[in-house]
Design a protein around this motif. Sequence first.
Motif, PDB file in Angstrom:
ATOM      1  N   ARG A   1     -57.850 -34.164  64.009  1.00 60.97           N
ATOM      2  CA  ARG A   1     -57.381 -32.855  63.558  1.00 60.97           C
ATOM      3  C   ARG A   1     -56.059 -33.066  62.821  1.00 60.97           C
ATOM      4  N   SER A   2     -55.957 -32.524  61.652  1.00 63.90           N
ATOM      5  CA  SER A   2     -54.737 -32.676  60.867  1.00 63.90           C
ATOM      6  C   SER A   2     -53.636 -31.783  61.412  1.00 63.90           C
ATOM      7  N   LYS A   3     -52.411 -32.224  61.248  1.00 62.82           N
ATOM      8  CA  LYS A   3     -51.274 -31.370  61.598  1.00 62.82           C
ATOM      9  C   LYS A   3     -51.172 -30.184  60.640  1.00 62.82           C
ATOM     10  N   ASP A   4     -51.769 -30.312  59.460  1.00 67.25           N
ATOM     11  CA  ASP A   4     -51.781 -29.242  58.458  1.00 67.25           C
ATOM     12  C   ASP A   4     -53.129 -28.537  58.508  1.00 67.25           C
TER      13      ASP A   4
ATOM     14  N   ARG B   1     -64.029 -24.902  69.299  1.00 67.18           N
ATOM     15  CA  ARG B   1     -63.407 -24.094  68.266  1.00 67.18           C
ATOM     16  C   ARG B   1     -64.065 -22.708  68.265  1.00 67.18           C
ATOM     17  N   ASN B   2     -63.438 -21.760  67.606  1.00 66.27           N
ATOM     18  CA  ASN B   2     -63.879 -20.367  67.708  1.00 66.27           C
ATOM     19  C   ASN B   2     -65.341 -20.142  67.359  1.00 66.27           C
ATOM     20  N   LEU B   3     -65.815 -20.757  66.277  1.00 66.45           N
ATOM     21  CA  LEU B   3     -67.112 -20.374  65.719  1.00 66.45           C
ATOM     22  C   LEU B   3     -68.259 -20.521  66.705  1.00 66.45           C
ATOM     23  N   VAL B   4     -68.165 -21.484  67.639  1.00 66.21           N
ATOM     24  CA  VAL B   4     -69.291 -21.704  68.544  1.00 66.21           C
ATOM     25  C   VAL B   4     -69.399 -20.614  69.610  1.00 66.21           C
ATOM     26  N   PHE B   5     -68.357 -19.796  69.746  1.00 70.30           N
ATOM     27  CA  PHE B   5     -68.415 -18.706  70.720  1.00 70.30           C
ATOM     28  C   PHE B   5     -68.942 -17.398  70.119  1.00 70.30           C
TER      29      PHE B   5
ATOM     30  N   GLY C   1     -59.196 -21.007  54.129  1.00 70.63           N
ATOM     31  CA  GLY C   1     -59.194 -22.237  54.894  1.00 70.63           C
ATOM     32  C   GLY C   1     -59.695 -22.133  56.316  1.00 70.63           C
ATOM     33  N   CYS C   2     -60.255 -20.976  56.688  1.00 69.68           N
ATOM     34  CA  CYS C   2     -60.606 -20.766  58.099  1.00 69.68           C
ATOM     35  C   CYS C   2     -61.675 -21.728  58.611  1.00 69.68           C
ATOM     36  N   ALA C   3     -62.580 -22.170  57.734  1.00 69.52           N
ATOM     37  CA  ALA C   3     -63.650 -23.056  58.193  1.00 69.52           C
ATOM     38  C   ALA C   3     -63.141 -24.447  58.536  1.00 69.52           C
ATOM     39  N   LEU C   4     -62.000 -24.845  57.966  1.00 64.10           N
ATOM     40  CA  LEU C   4     -61.466 -26.181  58.217  1.00 64.10           C
ATOM     41  C   LEU C   4     -61.111 -26.377  59.684  1.00 64.10           C
ATOM     42  N   GLU C   5     -60.710 -25.279  60.355  1.00 64.40           N
ATOM     43  CA  GLU C   5     -60.300 -25.339  61.751  1.00 64.40           C
ATOM     44  C   GLU C   5     -61.343 -24.730  62.691  1.00 64.40           C
ATOM     45  N   GLY C   6     -62.515 -24.413  62.153  1.00 62.81           N
ATOM     46  CA  GLY C   6     -63.553 -23.821  62.986  1.00 62.81           C
ATOM     47  C   GLY C   6     -63.283 -22.394  63.382  1.00 62.81           C
ATOM     48  N   LEU C   7     -62.392 -21.710  62.654  1.00 61.31           N
ATOM     49  CA  LEU C   7     -62.119 -20.299  62.939  1.00 61.31           C
ATOM     50  C   LEU C   7     -63.216 -19.413  62.380  1.00 61.31           C
TER      51      LEU C   7
END
Length: 538
Positions: A408-411, A443-447, A494-500
Motif C-alpha cells: 500500500r502506498s503512503k500516497d 477494504r470498503n468495496l468488499v462490504f 482515485g477511490c478505486a486505488l484504495e478499494g473505497l
Amino acid sequence: MFPDRSVCKAANVSYPTSEQELISVVSMATIAKRKMKVATRFSHSIPKLVCPDGEDGLLISTKYLNKILRVDAQAMTITVESGVTLRQIIEGATKAALALPYTPYWWGLTIGGLMGTGAHGSTLYSNGSSVHDYVVELRIVSPGSAEDGYAKVRVLNETHQDLLAAKVSLGVLGVISQVTLKLQPLFKRSITYQMKDDLDLADEAVSFGRQHEFADINWYPSQRKAIYRIDDRVSSNTSGNGLYDYTPFRSTLTATLAIIRTTEENQESTNDANGKCTGAMLVTSTLRNSAFGLTNNGILFTGYPVIGFQNRLQSSGTCLDSPQDKLITACSWDSRIKGEFFHQTTFTIGLSVVKNFIEDVQKLVALEPKSLCGLELYNGILMRYVKASSAYLGKQEDSIDFDISYYRSKDPMTPRLYEDILEEIEQMAVFKYGGLPHWGKNRNLVFDGVIKKYKNAGKFIKIKEKYDSLGLFSSEWTDQVLGLKGGVNIVKDGCALEGLCICSQDIHCAPSKGYLCRPGKIYPDARVCTRTSSKRLI
C-alpha cells in the motif's frame, strides 16, 4: 490505518478494571446518550469498527479487563475477562493441562476483539476453526432503561438464542465483560510442510482440509508453487517438544525493515516486476529453509516432522515482547517506524465453488505471470479452512479463507504495480463466487451489500435493536455494513486505488499516471484500474 485514511477521534477514553466499573461507564454514557466503542490494548481492526461517530464519543478500553477468572478442570472450561489475550488463554489453559483446540495464529488478540470480528484458525474438524464456536457462556453489558440503572447485564449460555448474535457482534450489542470457553485435554501435534507445484491445487485444496486436522496451504501463484501444512494430532506419548515462533511475527531490526520498505517503494515507482519476483523467491526460500520458525526443541530445527504440545505450536507473536530499546527492534508493521504498510484482502469461498475460483486466479497468472510476485513478498496467499458456524454473522458454509497482504502506498493517489490483477481477484471472489469478507480486515468495496449474504441477518438486527435501541454502540460504518444506512463505498477521484469504490469512470483510478477503468481480463463484470501504457514493467 483505516481504509479511508481518516483519523478516529473521541472525547474520552475509559479504563474499567471490573465488570462493576464497566456497568458504571456504560450507564453514565447512556444517560448522556453518548456514542461508545470498545478498544483493545494492542491494535484495532482494519475496517472502522472501533471508531465512534463524531468527536464527542467515548472509547471503552479493555486494557485492564485482563484477568483469568477461573479454570474448571473438571468441566474443561476457562472463564476470562474480555480484554484477556489469546496468549493468556493458552497459558492459563496449559497450567490445567487443557487446550483451546483451534485459534488464530497471532496471539496478540483479545478474546473480545477476536469474537467481535469472527477470528479463526484452520480446521474442518469438531466445531470448526472459529473461536466463537467454542464459547459456552458470556456476559455482556448494554445500554439499559432507567429501571435497569441505564445499563443492563445479560448472561447468555448455549440455551439462549441471543448467544448466536453475541458470538460475532461487530461490537454493536454492547461490551462483552466475560467469556467462558470450552477446552479440551492438552494434546500434541505433528507438523510437516511440503512444497508442491500448484498444478493440482484446485482439486487438492478441496480435499486436503478433510485429510488433516490443522491443515492450511500457503500459495505462491506467480511461482506456481504451494506449501501444504500436514498437521495432525498425535499421541501425547510421542517424543518431541517442538515450538512454533513464526518468523514474520518476531522482532525485527527497524533498520532492516526500512531497507525492505524502501526497496519495495523503488520497485513500485520504477515498475520493477522482475525485482519483486526475485525478492519473492528469496522470501519464500528463506522462510521455507527456516521451517517458518518451527524448531524441534525450542532452539534448533533438525527436520520434519516437528512434534510438540498444542500450546507451543498453535499461535505466536513474540515481537510483542520486543525490548524497550528505543525501537531498534519492533513488529514489522509497527506504525511508529518505516516498516510494512499494506492492504489486506481476506475472504472465504465455499468449498462447493472454490475449485473454480482457484482456476480463475491461475488463468490470470497465465496471462500476467509476474502479477502476483508482490503478494508473495508477504508470504503469498494463506489458505485456511473454516466451518459453517451457528453464529448469525459467522461463516455460512464450509469454506476456505484466502488471506492476501500486499503493498500500500503512503500516497493514496499512487497506483500499485499490477493494480488491475489484484482488483479483479478481489471482485471475482466477492461477487462472482459470493465470498464473505473477514469482518476485521479488508477494504470498503468488499462490504458493499454483504449483509444480504447472511441468512440470519434479520435475527441479528432484531437483537441489536433489543440490546441497544438508541444505537449508542453503532456508528455510520456499522450501520452501512449492516444495511441500515446507505452503502460503504466512497466515490471520489482515485477511490478505486484504495478499494473505497469500484471504478466506473477513469477518474476513479489514476488517469494522469496511465491507469484507466477497464473490464477484467477473465471476469468481464469486474471494473479495475488498468495500466494502459506499454511500460507496465521492466
